[in-house]
Design an enzyme around this catalytic site. Structure first.
Site, PDB file in Angstrom:
ATOM      1  N   ARG A   1      -0.408  -8.961  13.507  1.00 44.20           N
ATOM      2  CA  ARG A   1      -0.839  -7.995  12.682  1.00 44.20           C
ATOM      3  C   ARG A   1      -1.873  -8.538  11.513  1.00 44.20           C
ATOM      4  O   ARG A   1      -2.934  -8.161  10.915  1.00 44.20           O
ATOM      5  CB  ARG A   1       0.192  -7.005  11.990  1.00 44.20           C
ATOM      6  CG  ARG A   1       0.877  -6.252  12.955  1.00 44.20           C
ATOM      7  CD  ARG A   1       2.405  -5.763  12.611  1.00 44.20           C
ATOM      8  NE  ARG A   1       2.076  -5.037  11.298  1.00 44.20           N
ATOM      9  CZ  ARG A   1       3.327  -4.723  10.639  1.00 44.20           C
ATOM     10  NH1 ARG A   1       4.606  -5.136  10.841  1.00 44.20           N
ATOM     11  NH2 ARG A   1       3.306  -3.878   9.451  1.00 44.20           N
TER      12      ARG A   1
ATOM     13  N   ARG B   1      -9.598   0.603   8.469  1.00 46.50           N
ATOM     14  CA  ARG B   1      -9.243  -0.806   8.708  1.00 46.50           C
ATOM     15  C   ARG B   1     -10.242  -1.355   9.421  1.00 46.50           C
ATOM     16  O   ARG B   1     -10.151  -2.564  10.029  1.00 46.50           O
ATOM     17  CB  ARG B   1      -8.069  -0.436   9.529  1.00 46.50           C
ATOM     18  CG  ARG B   1      -6.661  -0.980   8.812  1.00 46.50           C
ATOM     19  CD  ARG B   1      -5.505  -0.779   9.959  1.00 46.50           C
ATOM     20  NE  ARG B   1      -4.368  -1.473   9.531  1.00 46.50           N
ATOM     21  CZ  ARG B   1      -3.260  -0.740   9.016  1.00 46.50           C
ATOM     22  NH1 ARG B   1      -3.354   0.452   8.554  1.00 46.50           N
ATOM     23  NH2 ARG B   1      -2.042  -1.451   8.714  1.00 46.50           N
TER      24      ARG B   1
ATOM     25  N   LYS C   1       0.922  -1.274  -0.124  1.00 51.27           N
ATOM     26  CA  LYS C   1       0.045  -0.038   0.027  1.00 51.27           C
ATOM     27  C   LYS C   1       0.915   1.211  -0.160  1.00 51.27           C
ATOM     28  O   LYS C   1       0.639   2.326  -0.859  1.00 51.27           O
ATOM     29  CB  LYS C   1      -0.821   0.144   1.278  1.00 51.27           C
ATOM     30  CG  LYS C   1      -1.889  -1.134   1.345  1.00 51.27           C
ATOM     31  CD  LYS C   1      -2.700  -1.026   2.653  1.00 51.27           C
ATOM     32  CE  LYS C   1      -2.113  -1.095   3.896  1.00 51.27           C
ATOM     33  NZ  LYS C   1      -1.483  -2.281   4.208  1.00 51.27           N
TER      34      LYS C   1
ATOM     35  N   ARG D   1      11.472  -0.137  12.503  1.00 55.47           N
ATOM     36  CA  ARG D   1       9.957  -0.412  12.960  1.00 55.47           C
ATOM     37  C   ARG D   1      10.037  -1.754  13.827  1.00 55.47           C
ATOM     38  O   ARG D   1      10.202  -2.924  13.671  1.00 55.47           O
ATOM     39  CB  ARG D   1       8.947  -0.570  11.890  1.00 55.47           C
ATOM     40  CG  ARG D   1       8.639   0.963  11.337  1.00 55.47           C
ATOM     41  CD  ARG D   1       7.471   0.793  10.155  1.00 55.47           C
ATOM     42  NE  ARG D   1       6.495  -0.099  10.372  1.00 55.47           N
ATOM     43  CZ  ARG D   1       5.551  -0.070   9.564  1.00 55.47           C
ATOM     44  NH1 ARG D   1       5.473   0.752   8.533  1.00 55.47           N
ATOM     45  NH2 ARG D   1       4.479  -0.741   9.992  1.00 55.47           N
TER      46      ARG D   1
ATOM     47  N   ARG E   1      11.973  -5.761   5.440  1.00 54.22           N
ATOM     48  CA  ARG E   1      11.943  -4.082   5.839  1.00 54.22           C
ATOM     49  C   ARG E   1      12.247  -4.193   7.182  1.00 54.22           C
ATOM     50  O   ARG E   1      12.955  -3.017   7.331  1.00 54.22           O
ATOM     51  CB  ARG E   1      10.384  -3.690   5.561  1.00 54.22           C
ATOM     52  CG  ARG E   1      10.487  -2.297   5.638  1.00 54.22           C
ATOM     53  CD  ARG E   1       9.098  -1.758   5.324  1.00 54.22           C
ATOM     54  NE  ARG E   1       8.082  -2.199   6.369  1.00 54.22           N
ATOM     55  CZ  ARG E   1       6.733  -1.749   6.153  1.00 54.22           C
ATOM     56  NH1 ARG E   1       6.281  -1.101   5.031  1.00 54.22           N
ATOM     57  NH2 ARG E   1       5.797  -2.228   7.029  1.00 54.22           N
TER      58      ARG E   1
END
Ligand code: B4P
Length: 191
Positions: free
Chosen positions: A146, A89, A14, A134, A128
């Site tokens: 998640r 969401r 996204k 993160r 990532r």
């Protein structure tokens, strides 16, 4: 105005596709994930509360993200349109977004949903996590949490837009450019 909802599980692409789309169509990018990380970086009270939930892979409360989006819509009155990335969401967020846009005489033009399997999502996010800093990308257990949150709370949002005949699904695996071309095709059709 062109108002797009870019939808998909964590790691579906996204944020990646948003970067290309804002350039091509001069849209304002509203990523609730980025807005929340900004609050965290600024050490605000909202950021401190959100960080706890985000680090555990949980969604933050609806009213927090709805409030942030409401402010951004007010701040950007005369624009060509918005990309909503990672928002809505939950169905409650989708309803709130419809109401907010209606109060500005606007509506969602279409939703583009990126489909990617869980194995690929986990691989991308762990990759990532190696340099993103993160915490929610660094741990396979948090990534699975998640994805589970997405399946239980977020997938009903696709039905919400399907009921409005606004759902377009694209396979989100393959090259970033090929996926981008498919998204552009959908947008050209509705423009
Ligand atoms: P987000 O910031 O929205 O993060 P995300 O789900 O990880 O998606 P993102 O857009 O960043 O990743 P992308 O798929 O582009 O959310 C983080 C957290 O914030 C949530 O867990 C939640 O706690 C909170 N939150 C945010 N919004 C909320 C809301 N509305 N309500 C409640 N809570 C909210 O990319 C992932 C990786 O894949 C990248 O490294 C990218 O390079 C790679 N990639 C992309 N496309 C690829 C391709 N085609 N092939 C290979 N790799 C690809």
């Amino acid at each position: 105005m062109l108002n797009l909802v870019l939808f998909g599980p964590p790691g579906a692409g996204k944020g990646t596709q948003s970067q290309n789309l804002i350039e091509k169509f001069q849209l304002v990018h509203l990523s609730t994930g980025d807005l929340l990380r900004n609050e965290i970086a600024n050490g605000t009270e909202l950021g401190l509360e959100a960080k706890k939930l985000m680090d555990e892979g949980k969604l933050v409360p609806d009213e927090v993200v709805i409030g942030m989006i409401s402010n951004k819509l007010r701040e950007n009155a005369n624009v060509k349109g918005f990309i909503f990335d990672g928002f809505p969401r939950t169905v409650a967020q989708a309803e709130a977004l419809d109401n907010l846009l209606a109060s500005h005489n606007q509506r969602i033009s279409t939703m583009i949903a990126l489909e990617v399997d869980d194995v690929e999502l986990e691989k991308r996010l762990l990759l990532r996590g190696k340099d993103s800093g993160r915490p929610d990308d660094a741990n396979p257990e948090i990534i699975r949490k998640r994805i589970a949150e997405y399946k239980s709370k977020t997938t009903p949002v696709a039905n919400y837009y399907q009921n409005q005949n606004k759902l377009n699904t694209i396979v989100g695996k393959g090259s970033v450019d090929d996926i981008f071309s498919k998204i552009v095709e959908i947008i050209q059709e509705i423009k």
